[in-house]
Scaffold this active site. Structure first.
Site, PDB file in Angstrom:
ATOM      1  N   HIS A 237      18.756  75.586  19.001  1.00 10.48           N
ATOM      2  CA  HIS A 237      19.581  76.798  19.032  1.00 10.48           C
ATOM      3  C   HIS A 237      21.041  76.546  19.444  1.00 10.48           C
ATOM      4  CE1 HIS A 237      18.589  81.379  19.109  1.00 10.48           C
ATOM      5  NE2 HIS A 237      19.614  81.104  18.342  1.00 10.48           N
TER       6      HIS A 237
ATOM      7  N   ASP B 282      10.752  80.570  18.408  1.00  7.07           N
ATOM      8  CA  ASP B 282       9.918  80.823  19.590  1.00  7.07           C
ATOM      9  C   ASP B 282       9.852  82.299  19.968  1.00  7.07           C
ATOM     10  OD1 ASP B 282      12.096  81.431  21.331  1.00  7.07           O
ATOM     11  OD2 ASP B 282      12.280  79.349  21.965  1.00  7.07           O
TER      12      ASP B 282
ATOM     13  N   ASP C 138      18.936  82.461  26.435  1.00  9.22           N
ATOM     14  CA  ASP C 138      19.950  81.466  26.048  1.00  9.22           C
ATOM     15  C   ASP C 138      21.313  81.827  26.621  1.00  9.22           C
ATOM     16  OD1 ASP C 138      17.872  80.251  24.741  1.00  9.22           O
ATOM     17  OD2 ASP C 138      18.561  80.707  22.715  1.00  9.22           O
TER      18      ASP C 138
ATOM     19  N   GLU D 120      15.062  76.271  15.649  1.00 15.71           N
ATOM     20  CA  GLU D 120      13.972  75.827  16.541  1.00 15.71           C
ATOM     21  C   GLU D 120      12.622  75.672  15.843  1.00 15.71           C
ATOM     22  OE1 GLU D 120      14.389  74.680  19.559  1.00 15.71           O
ATOM     23  OE2 GLU D 120      16.269  75.550  20.302  1.00 15.71           O
TER      24      GLU D 120
ATOM     25  N   ASP E  18      15.269  82.633  16.472  1.00 16.38           N
ATOM     26  CA  ASP E  18      14.619  81.477  17.097  1.00 16.38           C
ATOM     27  C   ASP E  18      13.107  81.582  16.833  1.00 16.38           C
ATOM     28  OD1 ASP E  18      13.371  79.761  19.019  1.00 16.38           O
ATOM     29  OD2 ASP E  18      15.138  79.868  20.300  1.00 16.38           O
TER      30      ASP E  18
ATOM     31  N   HIS F  54      13.755  83.623  24.763  1.00 14.62           N
ATOM     32  CA  HIS F  54      14.648  83.296  25.877  1.00 14.62           C
ATOM     33  C   HIS F  54      15.971  84.038  25.741  1.00 14.62           C
ATOM     34  CE1 HIS F  54      12.011  79.834  24.895  1.00 14.62           C
ATOM     35  NE2 HIS F  54      11.799  79.831  26.204  1.00 14.62           N
TER      36      HIS F  54
ATOM     37  N   ASP G 176      14.589  86.006  20.141  1.00 18.31           N
ATOM     38  CA  ASP G 176      14.292  84.815  20.944  1.00 18.31           C
ATOM     39  C   ASP G 176      13.364  85.162  22.100  1.00 18.31           C
ATOM     40  OD1 ASP G 176      14.639  82.357  22.485  1.00 18.31           O
ATOM     41  OD2 ASP G 176      16.568  82.115  21.462  1.00 18.31           O
TER      42      ASP G 176
ATOM     43  N   HIS H 274      20.707  74.098  24.297  1.00 18.03           N
ATOM     44  CA  HIS H 274      20.128  75.179  23.487  1.00 18.03           C
ATOM     45  C   HIS H 274      19.778  76.406  24.337  1.00 18.03           C
ATOM     46  CE1 HIS H 274      15.514  74.096  23.791  1.00 18.03           C
ATOM     47  NE2 HIS H 274      16.137  73.949  24.937  1.00 18.03           N
TER      48      HIS H 274
END
Ligand code: MG
Ligand code: MG
Length: 316
Positions: free
Chosen positions: A106, A239, A137, A282, A237, A135, A133, A150
């Site tokens: 990312h 994930d 980030d 990712e 992303d 996360h 995402d 990332h």
């Protein structure tokens, strides 16, 4: 699913690979662009009626000591790729096309979104970022528990001051955090949470998605973008998806977006006609199971670019 083109055509698509995992602690995302191609991305988007150009991969002349995975070398690679991808994003948009960046981890988004921000500034269009995402980030070199880049691109783009002079570039501070929406979050670090709140980033975390539903939240975002005719960049992303359907990613987190939640969100963005640029990041083929994550990302891209089960008679 049908592959008919919807009545909402999108201009030509430029696919640009950024095969790097310099921003991540686990290797393998650097093979992501090729996995997406092998999974049929070009054919799928072409079948939907789009004019697709594969511009190949961005590579830097020398991956300095990348094999040693030294932090300084990794940072050098990330920033060199960011400079190139920023220029590629700008050139694609200036040519009236829609750039689709294939990561890579990312960290590539600091360059891609920087280029999009340059384009938006030149034409006077407000930039909105949808960061899909698990996360946030939004760490900085001072708050990051891992030091992996990332986990920091959004903070850098939003102008956090903790980044040293080495990070100077047009990726620094050209995104208004109040125009950023994070969708699907469920793993946010303590200091990161404070920063996100202070800066006014709209975090649509999994609890909000559970409580409100993906449809209501997407409508909220679409209305915000359309109200001032903004440019929407989607940074997706892998994930963000539940690991049960997308195991091929470096930092999986349980409790993610379901298959239908993810498709529906992207179908709604397509119907609203406000997608301006895209990152698909990712995907880690080394951790994937028979390519199922890469294939899912290709299918999701198809939903974003017009694949429908049946034609819709009403908008989003
Ligand atoms: Mg991410
Ligand atoms: Mg993530």
């Amino acid at each position: 699913m049908s592959t008919e083109l919807s009545p909402n055509p999108i201009r030509g698509l430029d696919l640009i690979g950024i095969p790097t995992d310099a921003g991540a602690s686990r290797r393998g995302a650097g093979m992501g662009p090729e996995a997406l191609r092998v999974a049929g991305l070009i054919e799928t988007l072409t079948e939907l009626g789009h004019d697709v150009r594969d511009l190949g991969d961005i590579r830097i002349a020398q991956r300095v000591d990348a094999h040693l995975r030294l932090p300084a070398a990794r940072q050098t690679e990330v920033l060199a790729l960011a400079a190139r991808s920023s220029d590629m994003a700008l050139a694609s948009l200036q040519a009236g096309r829609l750039p689709v960046f294939l990561g890579g981890d990312h960290s590539i988004s600091m360059g891609t979104i920087a280029g999009v921000a340059r384009h938006c500034a030149a034409i006077g269009k407000p930039l909105f970022v949808l960061w899909v995402d698990a996360h946030g980030d939004f760490n900085t070199p001072l708050t990051s528990p891992t030091g992996n880049l990332h986990g920091m691109p959004l903070a850098l783009l939003c102008g956090e001051p903790d980044f040293g002079p080495a990070y100077q570039g047009d990726w620094r501070g050209n995104v208004d955090p109040r125009n950023v929406t994070i969708f699907g979050a469920r793993s946010i670090d303590r200091f990161e949470r404070q920063l996100l709140e202070t800066r006014g980033v709209d975090v649509m975390d999994m609890r909000r998605i559970d409580e409100m539903g993906a449809v209501a939240l997407m409508r909220e975002l679409i209305e915000k973008v359309q109200a001032i005719d903004g440019h929407l960049h989607v940074s997706f992303d892998a994930d963000s998806l539940d690991p049960s359907i997308a195991p091929g990613t470096g930092t999986p987190v349980a409790g993610g977006l379901t298959y239908r939640e993810a498709h529906l969100a992207l179908e709604m963005l397509h119907d609203a006609g406000c997608i301006g640029s895209l990152d698909l990041v990712e995907v880690n083929p080394y951790l994937d199971q028979n390519g199922c994550t890469a294939r899912l990302i290709v299918d999701l891209a198809a939903s974003l670019f017009g694949r429908q089960i049946m034609p819709r008679r009403t908008g989003a």
